[in-house]
Scaffold this motif. Structure first.
Motif, PDB file in Angstrom:
ATOM      1  N   VAL A 229       0.870  -1.181   0.000  1.00  0.00           N
ATOM      2  CA  VAL A 229       0.000   0.000   0.000  1.00  0.00           C
ATOM      3  C   VAL A 229       0.907   1.231   0.000  1.00  0.00           C
ATOM      4  N   GLU A 230       0.316   2.423   0.171  1.00  0.00           N
ATOM      5  CA  GLU A 230       1.128   3.640   0.087  1.00  0.00           C
ATOM      6  C   GLU A 230       2.191   3.682   1.187  1.00  0.00           C
ATOM      7  N   ASP A 231       3.225   4.479   0.966  1.00  0.00           N
ATOM      8  CA  ASP A 231       4.365   4.682   1.887  1.00  0.00           C
ATOM      9  C   ASP A 231       5.188   3.399   2.082  1.00  0.00           C
ATOM     10  N   GLY A 232       5.161   2.509   1.100  1.00  0.00           N
ATOM     11  CA  GLY A 232       5.974   1.298   1.184  1.00  0.00           C
ATOM     12  C   GLY A 232       5.523   0.312   2.246  1.00  0.00           C
ATOM     13  N   GLN A 233       4.331   0.501   2.790  1.00  0.00           N
ATOM     14  CA  GLN A 233       3.809  -0.400   3.821  1.00  0.00           C
ATOM     15  C   GLN A 233       3.226  -1.649   3.161  1.00  0.00           C
ATOM     16  N   LYS A 234       3.209  -2.735   3.926  1.00  0.00           N
ATOM     17  CA  LYS A 234       2.592  -3.967   3.444  1.00  0.00           C
ATOM     18  C   LYS A 234       1.346  -4.227   4.270  1.00  0.00           C
ATOM     19  N   PHE A 235       0.248  -4.485   3.582  1.00  0.00           N
ATOM     20  CA  PHE A 235      -0.997  -4.772   4.285  1.00  0.00           C
ATOM     21  C   PHE A 235      -1.364  -6.231   4.058  1.00  0.00           C
ATOM     22  N   CYS A 236      -1.628  -6.959   5.148  1.00  0.00           N
ATOM     23  CA  CYS A 236      -1.984  -8.370   5.051  1.00  0.00           C
ATOM     24  C   CYS A 236      -3.462  -8.545   5.391  1.00  0.00           C
ATOM     25  N   ASN A 237      -4.206  -8.917   4.382  1.00  0.00           N
ATOM     26  CA  ASN A 237      -5.660  -9.070   4.516  1.00  0.00           C
ATOM     27  C   ASN A 237      -5.978 -10.542   4.792  1.00  0.00           C
ATOM     28  N   PRO A 238      -6.748 -10.850   5.853  1.00  0.00           N
ATOM     29  CA  PRO A 238      -7.065 -12.258   6.135  1.00  0.00           C
ATOM     30  C   PRO A 238      -8.142 -12.811   5.193  1.00  0.00           C
TER      31      PRO A 238
ATOM     32  N   PRO B  85      -5.095  -1.627   9.541  1.00  0.00           N
ATOM     33  CA  PRO B  85      -5.076  -0.166   9.374  1.00  0.00           C
ATOM     34  C   PRO B  85      -5.427   0.555  10.665  1.00  0.00           C
ATOM     35  N   HIS B  86      -4.903   1.760  10.820  1.00  0.00           N
ATOM     36  CA  HIS B  86      -5.217   2.665  11.935  1.00  0.00           C
ATOM     37  C   HIS B  86      -4.682   2.190  13.295  1.00  0.00           C
ATOM     38  N   THR B  87      -3.795   1.183  13.310  1.00  0.00           N
ATOM     39  CA  THR B  87      -3.321   0.695  14.619  1.00  0.00           C
ATOM     40  C   THR B  87      -2.620   1.805  15.389  1.00  0.00           C
ATOM     41  N   ASN B  88      -1.734   2.548  14.707  1.00  0.00           N
ATOM     42  CA  ASN B  88      -1.020   3.639  15.383  1.00  0.00           C
ATOM     43  C   ASN B  88      -1.978   4.739  15.821  1.00  0.00           C
ATOM     44  N   ILE B  89      -2.959   5.029  14.955  1.00  0.00           N
ATOM     45  CA  ILE B  89      -3.965   6.046  15.303  1.00  0.00           C
ATOM     46  C   ILE B  89      -4.720   5.603  16.550  1.00  0.00           C
ATOM     47  N   GLN B  90      -5.008   4.296  16.630  1.00  0.00           N
ATOM     48  CA  GLN B  90      -5.768   3.793  17.773  1.00  0.00           C
ATOM     49  C   GLN B  90      -4.994   4.008  19.076  1.00  0.00           C
ATOM     50  N   TRP B  91      -3.701   3.704  19.060  1.00  0.00           N
ATOM     51  CA  TRP B  91      -2.889   3.914  20.272  1.00  0.00           C
ATOM     52  C   TRP B  91      -2.936   5.386  20.685  1.00  0.00           C
TER      53      TRP B  91
ATOM     54  N   TRP C   9       0.555 -14.745  14.817  1.00  0.00           N
ATOM     55  CA  TRP C   9      -0.532 -13.871  14.343  1.00  0.00           C
ATOM     56  C   TRP C   9      -0.093 -12.410  14.231  1.00  0.00           C
ATOM     57  N   ASP C  10       1.093 -12.101  14.776  1.00  0.00           N
ATOM     58  CA  ASP C  10       1.472 -10.688  14.909  1.00  0.00           C
ATOM     59  C   ASP C  10       1.549  -9.948  13.579  1.00  0.00           C
ATOM     60  N   TYR C  11       2.044 -10.622  12.545  1.00  0.00           N
ATOM     61  CA  TYR C  11       2.213  -9.916  11.260  1.00  0.00           C
ATOM     62  C   TYR C  11       0.866  -9.478  10.686  1.00  0.00           C
ATOM     63  N   ILE C  12      -0.214 -10.217  11.007  1.00  0.00           N
ATOM     64  CA  ILE C  12      -1.554  -9.821  10.544  1.00  0.00           C
ATOM     65  C   ILE C  12      -2.031  -8.619  11.347  1.00  0.00           C
ATOM     66  N   LEU C  13      -1.877  -8.712  12.678  1.00  0.00           N
ATOM     67  CA  LEU C  13      -2.386  -7.654  13.557  1.00  0.00           C
ATOM     68  C   LEU C  13      -1.625  -6.347  13.361  1.00  0.00           C
ATOM     69  N   GLU C  14      -0.307  -6.459  13.128  1.00  0.00           N
ATOM     70  CA  GLU C  14       0.507  -5.246  12.968  1.00  0.00           C
ATOM     71  C   GLU C  14       0.175  -4.491  11.685  1.00  0.00           C
ATOM     72  N   SER C  15      -0.328  -5.204  10.681  1.00  0.00           N
ATOM     73  CA  SER C  15      -0.628  -4.530   9.416  1.00  0.00           C
ATOM     74  C   SER C  15      -2.062  -4.030   9.355  1.00  0.00           C
TER      75      SER C  15
END
Length: 605
Positions: free
Chosen positions: A111-120, A238-244, A230-236
């Motif tokens: 996805v944007e900014d070189g991030q990787k998103f893992c969709n279950p 969206p909005h995790t940082n915003i949530q914190w 499971w961490d790689y799924i949870l870390e990707s």
């Protein structure tokens, strides 16, 4: 065993509330194997896990293995209906959910900014409009350029990551499973996985074949621990940082407001109590004002005391259930890895908590001077659960009519009714029996003649006070509410139960303090009708929740179709009712404690 089984779950979409079973789309299926057993929570959420024809041998790579070929003839009504349903699934972006070793098989993309998103999950296919605009997953491939056509992902490249376990007899553990959906036309059946992408013209007529194939590869990865797979799924997500950030921000604001409310209450009350306790002469007593004047009416039974006691009984049941469920979730027992565990825990706890519901309702009803104890206990056992069940049953009929996998089987409905009637109801009667044996003694006597309430200013009138009371509690939860609604309707995983428990505690404190503050103002204005008002003041948070859910539907969701819209609002009404009982009960008991405390501390003649 070296055989790895792949299970398939229901298919769902962010554009529709209706999930469907894997077999509803006529994919390659496994008829002979037995389905794994499902717990109550999985059935309630409409999860339908089935065996699949995709089976692998550990560390044996396979390239382009054919699974099956589906053939459709548009002149055959049955085939045409299946093909139309498949097209509808692609148009609404329905997603596969596959499971290997209890892990979701994820589709990871940039996805944007070189991030990787893992969709279950990964899509069935996608659609290119008549104008040539690619929708959803069609944007990932520039070859998907045929106008008014459906592109079918009929091939999957599966990569399974594992690590070898030393000093144990287990051999190897699977730590991740990733998938890449692809589309191949396969013009020559002898050499599959060749040709351009497989597409179906929207107005196609005649025979149409869809060959399904897969490739499997195994990669050793020593860096991923099995406990944190499971961490790689949870870390990707969206909005995790915003949530914190948002939760911390919310926490600071709410703690600051709570401190202000507590300080005002303590300072004001301390002065009042000190002043009233220094009044010894009759002249001083005649100069009394404020909340001391209504001491003879403050414990007068409220109107509709039966209904209030029933609501408070059900609210107590919900409060204890929520607290215990979140506590277990914080300890990690109810993580996303334990499918359906959260819902199962909540339902079982609710059933077993009939006793406190009956006890609270009966004891309060007796303190209100009520004598119809049979009606009280029957209403406690059946009114609020009955409303929720009736709503749920209507929603289930709609799901059943639409052929959705979320439609609850008849046997499960009977099982839920059995839990309710055979366990919850008898426990409610037991609680009511003990509740009626012991009433509540009030610190002051109630006068025979009710005191006249003076004309109230605008902010001490019932409605403005109730509307103001729900703002602060809602303010501390709406950020968390956004992520909860995302997990329910946008199929994102919710896993931050520690923060949710923290927000739950903040909500309890805020509801209590806001209600106590407004209750004190009303008593100072010589208005002693605090019982219903305290319940409705914090309960009004549920109205803000309902308004937010409506806003969320129109601004965030892409849901289309009448059935999906009715289902969204039907389930939202259930959540709003439960939230209303929960927050209202917190407000009432906070005020009950406060009123009892101040009138027992002060010398009342």
């Amino acid at each position: 065993t070296s055989t790895i089984e792949l299970f398939v779950n229901r298919l769902d979409s962010v554009e529709s509330v209706l999930p469907y079973e894997y077999t509803a789309f006529d994919f390659c299926s496994e008829k002979t194997m037995k389905r794994p057993s499902e717990n109550l929570g999985q059935v309630l959420f409409g999860e339908r896990i089935e065996p699949s024809p995709y089976k692998f041998e550990f560390k044996k790579p396979v390239v382009c293995q054919k699974v099956c070929t589906r053939t459709y003839d548009t002149n055959n009504p049955s085939d045409k209906a299946k093909l139309d349903f498949l097209k509808k699934g692609m148009l609404l972006n329905y997603q596969h959910h596959w499971i290997v070793d209890n892990m979701p098989v994820t589709w990871c993309y940039d996805v944007e900014d070189g991030q990787k998103f893992c969709n279950p999950g990964f899509p069935i296919g996608c659609y290119v409009t008549e104008a040539g605009r690619p929708k959803d997953a069609c944007v990932v491939n520039s070859n998907f350029n045929e106008k008014d056509a459906f592109y079918i992902f009929n091939h999957v490249d599966i990569t399974i990551y594992y690590h070898i376990v030393e000093h144990e007899q287990l051999g190897a553990r699977l730590v991740a499973a990733k998938i890449e959906p692809k589309s191949y036309d396969n013009p020559n059946n002898d050499s599959p996985c060749t040709g351009g992408p497989k597409f179906l013209k929207n107005k196609h007529t005649g025979v149409f074949n869809i060959p399904y194939t897969y490739s499997i590869n195994f990669v050793e990865d020593k860096n991923i621990r099995w406990a944190s797979r499971w961490d790689y799924i949870l870390e990707s997500m969206p909005h995790t940082n915003i949530q914190w950030f948002s939760i911390m921000n919310s926490l600071v604001i709410v703690l600051f407001l709570s401190g202000m409310v507590a300080m005002i209450m303590l300072r004001t009350l301390h002065k009042d109590i000190a002043r009233y306790n220094q009044m010894d002469s009759v002249e001083d007593a005649q100069e009394e004002f404020g909340w001391k004047l209504v001491h003879g009416d403050v414990f007068r039974p409220p109107r509709k005391g039966m209904l209030l006691s029933v609501f408070l009984g059900s609210g107590t049941q919900i409060f204890i259930m929520t607290f215990v469920t979140l506590f277990f979730a914080c300890l990690g027992f109810l993580s996303p890895a334990n499918r359906g565990a959260l819902m199962t825990c909540a339902v079982v706890l609710w059933v077993l908590l009939g006793t406190p519901a009956g006890y609270v309702a009966a004891r309060l009803y007796k303190s209100f001077g009520g004598e119809k104890w049979k009606t009280n206990v029957l209403l406690t056992a059946f009114l609020c659960p009955g409303v929720v069940f009736a709503d749920f049953f209507v929603m289930n009929l709609i799901l059943w009519g639409e052929g959705s996998s979320a439609a609850m089987p008849f046997g499960t409905l009977v099982a839920i009714l059995a839990l309710w009637f055979c366990i919850s109801v008898p426990l409610t009667f037991i609680g009511a029996y003990f509740g009626f044996k012991k009433g509540i003694e009030h610190p002051v006597r109630t006068n025979q003649i009710p005191r006249q309430i003076p004309e109230q200013s605008f902010y001490t009138k019932p409605f403005p006070g109730i509307v103001m009371g729900g703002i602060l509690p809602f303010g501390c939860i709406f950020i968390q509410l956004f992520f909860i609604l995302n997990s329910i309707w946008s199929h994102q995983m919710y896993y931050m139960f520690g923060f949710l428990f923290l927000v739950f505690i903040i909500l309890v404190i805020t509801c209590s303090e806001a209600t106590i503050l407004l209750c004190y103002f009303h008593l100072c204005a010589e208005d002693y009708h605090w019982q219903w008002r305290s319940f409705l003041t914090s309960g009004f948070t549920a109205v803000y929740f309902l308004v937010y859910a409506i806003h969320y539907f129109f601004s965030k969701l892409q849901i289309t179709g009448l059935a999906s819209t009715i289902l969204y609002f039907g389930y939202t009404m259930i959540m709003a009712l439960i939230f209303f009982l929960f927050t209202g009960t917190i407000g009432f008991f906070a005020c009950f404690w406060f009123v009892t405390k101040i009138y027992s501390v002060v010398k009342v003649d």
